[in-house]
Design a protein around this motif. Sequence first.
Motif, PDB file in Angstrom:
ATOM      1  N   SER A 140       4.875   2.571   9.032  1.00  0.00           N
ATOM      2  CA  SER A 140       4.709   1.480  10.289  1.00  0.00           C
ATOM      3  C   SER A 140       3.790   1.754  11.383  1.00  0.00           C
ATOM      4  N   GLU A 141       2.710   0.921  11.291  1.00  0.00           N
ATOM      5  CA  GLU A 141       1.594   1.354  12.167  1.00  0.00           C
ATOM      6  C   GLU A 141       0.923   2.590  12.318  1.00  0.00           C
ATOM      7  N   GLY A 142       0.724   3.019  10.762  1.00  0.00           N
ATOM      8  CA  GLY A 142       0.035   4.631  10.751  1.00  0.00           C
ATOM      9  C   GLY A 142       1.037   5.603  10.961  1.00  0.00           C
TER      10      GLY A 142
ATOM     11  N   LYS B 139       1.012  -1.109   0.239  1.00  0.00           N
ATOM     12  CA  LYS B 139      -0.028   0.001   0.068  1.00  0.00           C
ATOM     13  C   LYS B 139       1.098   1.444   0.144  1.00  0.00           C
ATOM     14  N   VAL B 140       0.443   2.297  -1.015  1.00  0.00           N
ATOM     15  CA  VAL B 140       1.523   3.219  -0.811  1.00  0.00           C
ATOM     16  C   VAL B 140       0.914   4.801  -0.975  1.00  0.00           C
ATOM     17  N   ILE B 141       1.272   5.662  -0.214  1.00  0.00           N
ATOM     18  CA  ILE B 141       0.964   6.864  -0.354  1.00  0.00           C
ATOM     19  C   ILE B 141       2.029   7.687  -1.226  1.00  0.00           C
TER      20      ILE B 141
ATOM     21  N   ASN C  66      -2.084  13.143   8.082  1.00  0.00           N
ATOM     22  CA  ASN C  66      -2.033  12.197   8.812  1.00  0.00           C
ATOM     23  C   ASN C  66      -3.111  11.004   9.017  1.00  0.00           C
ATOM     24  N   GLU C  67      -4.237  11.556   8.465  1.00  0.00           N
ATOM     25  CA  GLU C  67      -5.471  10.396   8.293  1.00  0.00           C
ATOM     26  C   GLU C  67      -4.847   9.442   7.168  1.00  0.00           C
ATOM     27  N   LEU C  68      -4.212   9.714   6.325  1.00  0.00           N
ATOM     28  CA  LEU C  68      -3.850   8.991   5.020  1.00  0.00           C
ATOM     29  C   LEU C  68      -2.744   7.972   5.767  1.00  0.00           C
ATOM     30  N   LEU C  69      -1.932   8.586   6.416  1.00  0.00           N
ATOM     31  CA  LEU C  69      -1.072   7.624   7.217  1.00  0.00           C
ATOM     32  C   LEU C  69      -1.580   6.749   8.179  1.00  0.00           C
ATOM     33  N   GLU C  70      -2.603   6.986   8.868  1.00  0.00           N
ATOM     34  CA  GLU C  70      -3.192   6.017   9.949  1.00  0.00           C
ATOM     35  C   GLU C  70      -3.973   5.086   9.319  1.00  0.00           C
ATOM     36  N   SER C  71      -4.257   5.178   8.053  1.00  0.00           N
ATOM     37  CA  SER C  71      -4.997   4.252   7.394  1.00  0.00           C
ATOM     38  C   SER C  71      -4.137   3.112   6.864  1.00  0.00           C
ATOM     39  N   ILE C  72      -3.146   3.037   7.073  1.00  0.00           N
ATOM     40  CA  ILE C  72      -1.958   2.129   6.749  1.00  0.00           C
ATOM     41  C   ILE C  72      -1.241   1.358   7.681  1.00  0.00           C
ATOM     42  N   ASP C  73      -1.252   0.278   8.082  1.00  0.00           N
ATOM     43  CA  ASP C  73      -0.407  -0.481   9.171  1.00  0.00           C
ATOM     44  C   ASP C  73       1.059  -0.529   8.413  1.00  0.00           C
TER      45      ASP C  73
END
Length: 354
Positions: A301-303, A136-138, A262-269
């Motif tokens: 890692s973990e959002g 999964k990539v941002i 930050n919400e984009l990051l938090e959506s990825i483990d």
Amino acid sequence: MEEIYKGEEEYKELELYNPDLETVSIGDKISLLMNTEKITKELDSKIKRVNYCVFGNGSSTRIIKNSKGLNLSEKGNSAYVYVSVVAEDNGITKSGSGFKVSNDFSLFDADTVAKDAVEDAVSKLNPVSIESKQYKVIIKNKAFASMLGAFTGIFSSDNVQKGVSKLKEKLGASIASSKVTLIDNPHMKNGMASSSFDAEGVPTKYKEIVKNGILTSYLYNLKTAKKDGVKSTGNASKGGYKGTLGISPSNFYMKEGETTFNELLESIDNGVLITSLSGLHSGLNSISGDFSLASEGFVISEGEISSSLKQITVSGNFFELLKEINLLGDDLNFGLSPVGAPSVLISNLNISAD
């Protein structure tokens, strides 16, 4: 054959010229640069040198006249400040940059530009390797804007008519995620490519080329519009008065979403954040959409952003990527280009570690 256009009665009035910019003294410009360089060196001891710290400004006037009575003119000006720094730690060196573009000198802030450059460089130190696989990539806003800019030619009606765009016969079809809207806005305030008329004197207009994933229009000049039996979209372009007539977007961008970064990051483990892409001229095929690009980024890692990455290669297909966009950030950014984008979350993308 190129058509001589007689013009229209009304054109959008745009404020592209700021006379105050022309009165800024050399001393004030030098002071801005000296303060910027001084702050970059004080922010972090890992900053070892400043490669560039520059300020530039200019103005231009566009005039179009012809034998059919067309008589148009438009004046604009702009300025930029740019700083590039080098950070070093444990024998590893990384570069970073910060910049600002505007025609309002009061908006140039040495602290902000310096902080952006230092954070960009220092965050890349002590990189790690990862396993080569799909993640999964941002893709960060500036990086995705650079990719989008490399593919703007696919929306040119000239390329469509010549059969060198995969969007031929795709009008009204879904070509992207329903979250994607692509806008060409020549009337954007402070836009780098804002203008009330194009290179043929046709009035420019706001348009959504892709709306909620659906391709609604191509970009036209008079010649290609006549061939398709439609009106020009006001996207005729020329490099100069002797230049060859072509088609270009104006301020072209993907409409931002409502999700914070930050919400984009938090959506990825576990995933990858791509912050820059290189090799855009040699590492992609604008006809097939295939790309393989050297990239810089970070482990998610973990959002949260954890370690920076050693150089990686990201590969895929642009047309498939558009369909794989799950979330859009609220952080639309144009960088140093008239092409902009928010950060985007992609379901799966191939990452190869060098």
